[in-house]
Design a protein around this motif. Structure first.
Motif, mmCIF file in Angstrom:
data_model
loop_
_atom_site.group_PDB
_atom_site.id
_atom_site.type_symbol
_atom_site.label_atom_id
_atom_site.label_comp_id
_atom_site.label_asym_id
_atom_site.label_seq_id
_atom_site.Cartn_x
_atom_site.Cartn_y
_atom_site.Cartn_z
ATOM 1 N N MET A 107 0.816 -1.153 -0.134
ATOM 2 C CA MET A 107 -0.002 -0.073 0.027
ATOM 3 C C MET A 107 0.885 1.204 -0.133
ATOM 4 S SD MET A 107 -2.716 1.042 2.737
ATOM 5 C CE MET A 107 -3.675 -0.334 2.375
ATOM 6 N N SER A 108 0.667 2.125 -0.971
ATOM 7 C CA SER A 108 1.619 3.430 -1.170
ATOM 8 C C SER A 108 1.092 4.349 -0.206
ATOM 9 C CB SER A 108 1.427 3.853 -2.540
ATOM 10 O OG SER A 108 1.896 2.746 -3.386
ATOM 11 N N PRO A 109 2.059 5.000 0.378
ATOM 12 C CA PRO A 109 1.500 6.337 1.318
ATOM 13 C C PRO A 109 0.745 7.560 0.575
ATOM 14 C CG PRO A 109 3.770 5.575 1.571
ATOM 15 C CD PRO A 109 3.362 4.865 0.343
ATOM 16 N N LEU A 110 -0.081 7.948 1.199
ATOM 17 C CA LEU A 110 -0.925 9.054 0.548
ATOM 18 C C LEU A 110 0.225 10.252 0.189
ATOM 19 C CD1 LEU A 110 -3.959 9.286 2.708
ATOM 20 C CD2 LEU A 110 -3.633 8.433 0.106
ATOM 21 N N PRO A 111 -0.195 11.177 -0.872
ATOM 22 C CA PRO A 111 0.768 12.270 -1.198
ATOM 23 C C PRO A 111 1.054 13.083 -0.139
ATOM 24 C CG PRO A 111 -0.644 11.847 -3.036
ATOM 25 C CD PRO A 111 -1.170 11.005 -1.810
ATOM 26 N N VAL A 112 -0.203 13.477 0.442
ATOM 27 C CA VAL A 112 -0.270 14.503 1.480
ATOM 28 C C VAL A 112 -0.566 13.626 2.887
ATOM 29 C CG1 VAL A 112 -1.486 16.669 2.712
ATOM 30 C CG2 VAL A 112 -0.951 16.115 0.207
ATOM 31 N N ARG A 113 0.561 13.681 3.880
ATOM 32 C CA ARG A 113 0.346 13.059 5.090
ATOM 33 C C ARG A 113 0.507 13.791 6.270
ATOM 34 N NH1 ARG A 113 5.390 9.026 4.039
ATOM 35 N NH2 ARG A 113 5.919 10.742 2.709
ATOM 36 N N SER A 114 -0.028 13.506 7.202
ATOM 37 C CA SER A 114 -0.519 14.198 8.696
ATOM 38 C C SER A 114 -0.528 13.319 9.686
ATOM 39 C CB SER A 114 -1.421 15.260 8.332
ATOM 40 O OG SER A 114 -2.418 14.475 8.302
ATOM 41 N N GLN A 115 -0.485 14.010 10.865
ATOM 42 C CA GLN A 115 -0.727 13.378 12.087
ATOM 43 C C GLN A 115 -1.781 13.844 12.827
ATOM 44 O OE1 GLN A 115 2.575 12.806 14.517
ATOM 45 N NE2 GLN A 115 4.042 12.413 13.109
ATOM 46 N N PRO A 116 -2.750 13.383 13.678
ATOM 47 C CA PRO A 116 -3.928 13.875 14.428
ATOM 48 C C PRO A 116 -3.285 14.782 15.329
ATOM 49 C CG PRO A 116 -3.353 11.691 15.176
ATOM 50 C CD PRO A 116 -2.769 11.862 13.893
ATOM 51 N N ALA A 117 -3.919 15.879 15.635
ATOM 52 C CA ALA A 117 -3.637 17.006 16.567
ATOM 53 C C ALA A 117 -3.919 16.525 17.905
ATOM 54 C CB ALA A 117 -4.310 18.288 16.348
ATOM 55 N N ALA A 118 -3.445 16.972 19.165
ATOM 56 C CA ALA A 118 -3.649 16.673 20.325
ATOM 57 C C ALA A 118 -5.222 16.750 20.643
ATOM 58 C CB ALA A 118 -2.968 17.667 21.450
ATOM 59 N N ASP A 119 -5.546 15.484 21.150
ATOM 60 C CA ASP A 119 -7.297 15.307 21.344
ATOM 61 C C ASP A 119 -7.924 15.377 20.197
ATOM 62 O OD1 ASP A 119 -6.188 15.454 24.321
ATOM 63 O OD2 ASP A 119 -6.632 17.691 24.259
ATOM 64 N N GLN A 120 -7.634 15.599 19.124
ATOM 65 C CA GLN A 120 -8.377 15.291 18.001
ATOM 66 C C GLN A 120 -8.797 13.923 17.805
ATOM 67 O OE1 GLN A 120 -6.483 16.540 14.213
ATOM 68 N NE2 GLN A 120 -8.543 16.718 13.128
ATOM 69 N N CYS A 121 -10.036 13.822 17.190
ATOM 70 C CA CYS A 121 -10.855 12.354 17.125
ATOM 71 C C CYS A 121 -10.304 11.800 15.731
ATOM 72 C CB CYS A 121 -12.208 12.704 17.163
ATOM 73 S SG CYS A 121 -13.264 11.039 16.779
ATOM 74 N N ILE A 122 -10.171 10.572 15.772
ATOM 75 C CA ILE A 122 -9.450 9.928 14.590
ATOM 76 C C ILE A 122 -10.563 10.268 13.199
ATOM 77 C CG2 ILE A 122 -10.900 7.739 15.387
ATOM 78 C CD1 ILE A 122 -8.334 6.354 14.127
ATOM 79 N N THR A 123 -12.077 10.069 13.413
ATOM 80 C CA THR A 123 -12.592 10.318 12.188
ATOM 81 C C THR A 123 -12.265 11.633 11.654
ATOM 82 O OG1 THR A 123 -14.515 10.685 13.856
ATOM 83 C CG2 THR A 123 -14.113 8.524 13.149
ATOM 84 N N ASP A 124 -12.488 12.582 12.541
ATOM 85 C CA ASP A 124 -12.267 14.236 12.212
ATOM 86 C C ASP A 124 -11.012 14.143 11.470
ATOM 87 O OD1 ASP A 124 -12.946 16.887 11.867
ATOM 88 O OD2 ASP A 124 -11.168 17.230 13.561
ATOM 89 N N TRP A 125 -9.706 13.797 11.844
ATOM 90 C CA TRP A 125 -8.564 13.730 11.309
ATOM 91 C C TRP A 125 -8.542 12.869 9.969
ATOM 92 C CZ3 TRP A 125 -4.932 9.081 11.625
ATOM 93 C CH2 TRP A 125 -3.911 9.388 10.899
ATOM 94 N N LEU A 126 -9.162 11.785 9.751
ATOM 95 C CA LEU A 126 -9.199 11.165 8.650
ATOM 96 C C LEU A 126 -9.806 11.868 7.526
ATOM 97 C CD1 LEU A 126 -9.486 7.348 9.739
ATOM 98 C CD2 LEU A 126 -7.468 8.298 9.014
ATOM 99 N N GLU A 127 -11.167 12.495 8.056
ATOM 100 C CA GLU A 127 -11.967 13.357 7.000
ATOM 101 C C GLU A 127 -10.943 14.243 6.355
ATOM 102 O OE1 GLU A 127 -15.847 12.398 9.687
ATOM 103 O OE2 GLU A 127 -14.937 14.481 9.797
ATOM 104 N N HIS A 128 -10.223 15.090 7.257
ATOM 105 C CA HIS A 128 -9.177 16.090 6.746
ATOM 106 C C HIS A 128 -8.180 15.260 5.856
ATOM 107 C CE1 HIS A 128 -10.542 19.869 8.597
ATOM 108 N NE2 HIS A 128 -10.622 18.932 9.723
ATOM 109 N N VAL A 129 -7.715 14.325 6.276
ATOM 110 C CA VAL A 129 -6.600 13.466 5.297
ATOM 111 C C VAL A 129 -7.292 13.120 4.057
ATOM 112 C CG1 VAL A 129 -5.663 11.318 4.966
ATOM 113 C CG2 VAL A 129 -5.674 12.274 7.192
ATOM 114 N N ALA A 130 -8.565 12.766 3.859
ATOM 115 C CA ALA A 130 -9.311 12.439 2.723
ATOM 116 C C ALA A 130 -9.321 13.908 1.876
ATOM 117 C CB ALA A 130 -10.476 12.143 2.833
#
Length: 542
Positions: free
Chosen positions: A1-24
Motif C-alpha cells: 500500500m503506497s503512502p498518500l501524497p499529503v500525510r499528517s498526524q492527528p492533533a492533540a485530542d483530535q478525534c480519529i474520524t475528524d482527522w481522517l476526514e481532513h486527510v481525505a
C-alpha cells in the motif's frame, strides 16, 4: 500500500474520524474512498472511533505516516481503564459490542461539540464522545449534542465510519444525496455553573489516569469515575420514583423524560439533555467529594427517604437499580444507617472490646459529655445501661440478652432495655457508633475487679465506721447500704438495683434516701470512699 501524497498526524485530542476526514480532503479523496482504502488489508472500520482493528491501524499508519500510538490516542481506547471498560470488544465480531453496551452509558455513534473550540481550530475532540463529558472547561460552556438543522446527534452516520466532508459543519445525511450543512462553530451554547465546571475538571483529570480525592481519601481514577456514574444512575432512579423536587432542580426533567420515553433504563442510557446529565453527575460528585464517608452519607440520606415502599428491603432495592462498587457500598451502608436496626448496625461496625472494661452502666459524667444528645427521653440510667449493652454487642454478644449476661445482669433486662430505648428514643445508629467510640476511648480500668472490691466491702462495716469517724461524723449506721451502693454505682459502674447492699431490689423509698445521701457527699468524703475500696481490696482485709 503506497503512502498518500499529503500525510499528517492527528492533533492533540483530535478525534480519529475528524482527522481522517481532513486527510481525505487534503488528498482529494471522498471519505468513502479513504474508508475503502483502510479496509484493503483485510481490516474493518466497524469500531473505528472506539477500538480500531489492528490491520486497520496498520493501514492508517502506512497511508498517513502517523505513529501507531498517536493514532490509538485519537480513539476512545485512550479512556479504556478510566472512563470506559472496553474489555471483550472485538472489532472482528459485531456481537461483542453487546458486552460493552451492557455496561451502560456508552454510545457507538454521536458526539458533543463546543462551538468555540471548533471556531478556533476546527478540531472535533475525542473526549466529546464520552457521555460523562458535558462541559468544555476551557470555554466554561455546555457542549451541544443535537444539531438544530437535522435534529440528530452530531456524527450520527451509522452506515459509514466517516462523515461526507471535513470541517465544522454537521454533515449528517439528510437524504439520499444530501447532508446537513449547519456550521456548528457558529452555534451558541449556555455558560456552565461553577460547581459543574469543578466536577468536569475532576472528571477530566481522572481520565488521564490521575488519582482524585473521594470520600475523604485518595481514589484511583477508575474507582472515582465508576462510583460517580453508578451513583448518578441511582439518583436518576430515585428521582424517577419521587413525587417531590426539593432535593434537586433537575428531578422534574428526569421524570418528564422517563414519562415520555416510557422505557427509560438509566443504567444503560443517561439523560438525553447534556445540561440535565451534567447536573445529575454534579450532584453525585458533590456527594462523593464530601470530606468523609459520614459527611457524604448525610448528603445522600435525604435521597433514601424517598425510596419506594415495597416488600423488599431498602438495600435490595438500591442494589437492583445500580452497580454497587466498593466505595458506593460503603457510602450506601452509612447513609442507610438511620433506617437499620441498631443491632444490625452494631454488628456491622463491631470492634473487639474486653468485657471487663465495660461497666453495667456508662458513668454519668461520660454519658452527659458524649451521648446524652442521642436520646429523647430523660431516663438517664436506662440510657446509660443501653450504651453499655451496645458496647457488649459490639464486643461479640449476639443478642441483647447475651449482652446483659456478659455484664452480670439478667438477660431479660437487656432485651427489655433495648426495646424500650429503640421504641422511645430511636437514636441514630451512626451517631450512636461515634458516641460508643468516644466513650470506649475514655473508659479505663477493670470493672469486674471494681465490682469485687465493692462486694468485699459489703461483707463488713468496720471500714464504714472508720470513714464516718474521719469524714462524716454523726452519720448513722443505717447509711451503710447507701455508702456501699454509692461505690457500686460510681466506682464500679454498677446498676443501682444490683448493688450488693440490697438483698432484694430497693423500693422507691430506699432509692430516694440513697440519692439524698449521694447528693450530700463532699469531695473529700467521696475520695476517701473510693480509696477505701481500693485499699481494702488490695490488702484483702474487710
Amino acid at each position: 500500500m503506497s503512502p498518500l501524497p499529503v500525510r499528517s498526524q492527528p492533533a492533540a485530542d483530535q478525534c480519529i474520524t475528524d482527522w481522517l476526514e481532513h486527510v481525505a480532503e487534503d488528498n482529494g479523496l471522498l471519505t468513502t474512498q479513504l474508508a475503502s482504502a483502510l479496509r484493503w488489508g483485510g481490516g474493518t472500520t466497524r469500531f473505528l472511533a472506539v477500538k480500531p482493528d489492528q490491520r486497520t491501524l496498520m493501514s492508517i499508519t502506512e497511508l498517513t505516516g502517523a505513529p501507531h500510538h498517536r493514532v490509538v490516542a485519537a480513539t476512545l481506547s485512550r479512556f479504556d481503564g478510566t472512563a470506559l471498560d472496553l474489555a471483550g470488544l472485538n472489532p472482528q465480531r459485531w456481537s461483542s459490542w453487546r458486552t460493552v453496551a451492557g455496561r451502560g452509558w456508552f454510545r457507538l455513534q454521536g458526539t458533543g461539540a463546543c462551538p468555540a473550540c471548533l471556531a478556533r481550530d476546527g478540531c472535533w475532540r475525542t473526549a466529546w464522545r464520552l457521555p460523562t463529558v458535558t462541559i468544555c472547561t476551557e470555554h466554561s460552556c455546555y457542549l451541544i449534542e443535537r444539531c438544530p438543522g437535522c435534529g440528530r446527534r452530531f456524527a450520527d452516520h451509522p452506515h459509514e465510519p466517516l462523515r461526507h466532508g471535513a470541517g465544522t459543519c454537521c454533515f449528517n445525511p439528510t437524504g439520499e444525496r444530501t447532508v446537513c450543512d449547519i456550521d456548528v462553530s457558529g452555534l451558541t451554547t449556555a455558560k456552565a455553573a461553577g460547581d459543574e465546571l469543578a466536577r468536569q475538571d475532576r472528571h477530566d483529570v481522572a481520565c488521564t489516569g490521575s488519582a482524585v480525592p473521594m470520600l475523604g481519601a485518595v481514589a484511583t481514577a477508575q474507582e472515582y469515575l465508576a462510583a460517580g456514574r453508578h451513583l448518578a444512575v441511582l439518583l436518576l432512579h430515585l428521582a424517577s420514583h419521587a413525587d417531590a423536587s426539593s432535593l434537586a432542580p433537575w428531578m422534574d426533567q428526569v421524570r418528564r423524560e422517563a414519562r415520555d420515553t416510557r422505557r427509560v433504563r438509566w443504567h444503560l442510557s443517561p439523560p438525553i439533555d447534556p445540561l440535565v446529565r451534567s447536573a445529575v453527575l454534579t450532584t453525585a460528585d458533590q456527594i462523593l467529594t464530601a470530606p468523609g464517608v459520614s459527611a457524604a452519607a448525610d448528603l445522600l440520606a435525604p435521597w433514601f427517604d424517598i425510596l419506594p415502599t415495597s416488600t423488599e428491603s431498602r438495600l435490595a432495592w438500591l442494589a437492583d437499580h445500580t452497580t454497587m462498587t466498593p466505595a458506593l457500598t460503603r457510602l450506601t451502608m452509612a447513609a442507610l444507617a438511620p433506617h437499620q436496626r441498631i443491632s444490625t448496625h452494631l454488628r456491622r461496625t463491631g470492634t473487639l472490646v474486653d468485657p471487663e472494661r465495660i461497666p453495667q452502666v456508662v458513668p454519668e459524667p461520660l454519658f452527659r459529655r458524649q451521648a446524652a444528645h442521642l436520646f429523647t427521653t430523660d431516663k438517664a440510667e436506662t440510657n446509660r445501661l443501653f450504651l453499655s449493652l451496645c458496647m457488649a454487642r459490639r464486643g461479640g454478644a449476639t443478642t441483647w440478652a447475651d449482652a446483659a449476661e456478659m455484664l452480670g445482669l439478667d438477660g431479660d433486662l437487656g432485651t427489655r432495655t433495648a426495646r424500650s430505648v429503640s421504641a422511645r428514643s430511636r437514636p441514630d445508629p451512626r451517631r450512636l457508633t461515634d458516641a460508643l467510640d468516644a466513650i470506649g476511648a475514655e473508659m479505663t480500668g477493670n470493672y469486674r475487679d471494681r465490682e469485687q472490691q465493692v462486694r468485699a466491702l459489703a461483707t463488713s462495716d468496720a471500714w464504714f465506721e472508720q470513714w464516718v469517724g474521719e469524714h462524716r461524723p454523726g452519720t448513722r449506721a443505717r447509711s451503710f447500704p447507701y455508702a456501699v451502693t454509692y461505690l457500686w454505682c460510681v466506682h464500679a459502674g454498677g446498676l443501682l438495683s444490683t448493688s450488693p447492699a440490697w438483698t432484694i431490689p430497693p423500693a422507691r423509698r430506699s432509692r430516694v434516701a440513697y440519692r439524698q445521701f449521694a447528693a450530700s457527699l463532699r469531695p473529700l468524703a467521696i475520695a476517701a470512699l473510693t480509696q477505701a475500696a481500693r485499699t481494702q481490696h488490695a490488702t484483702g482485709a474487710v
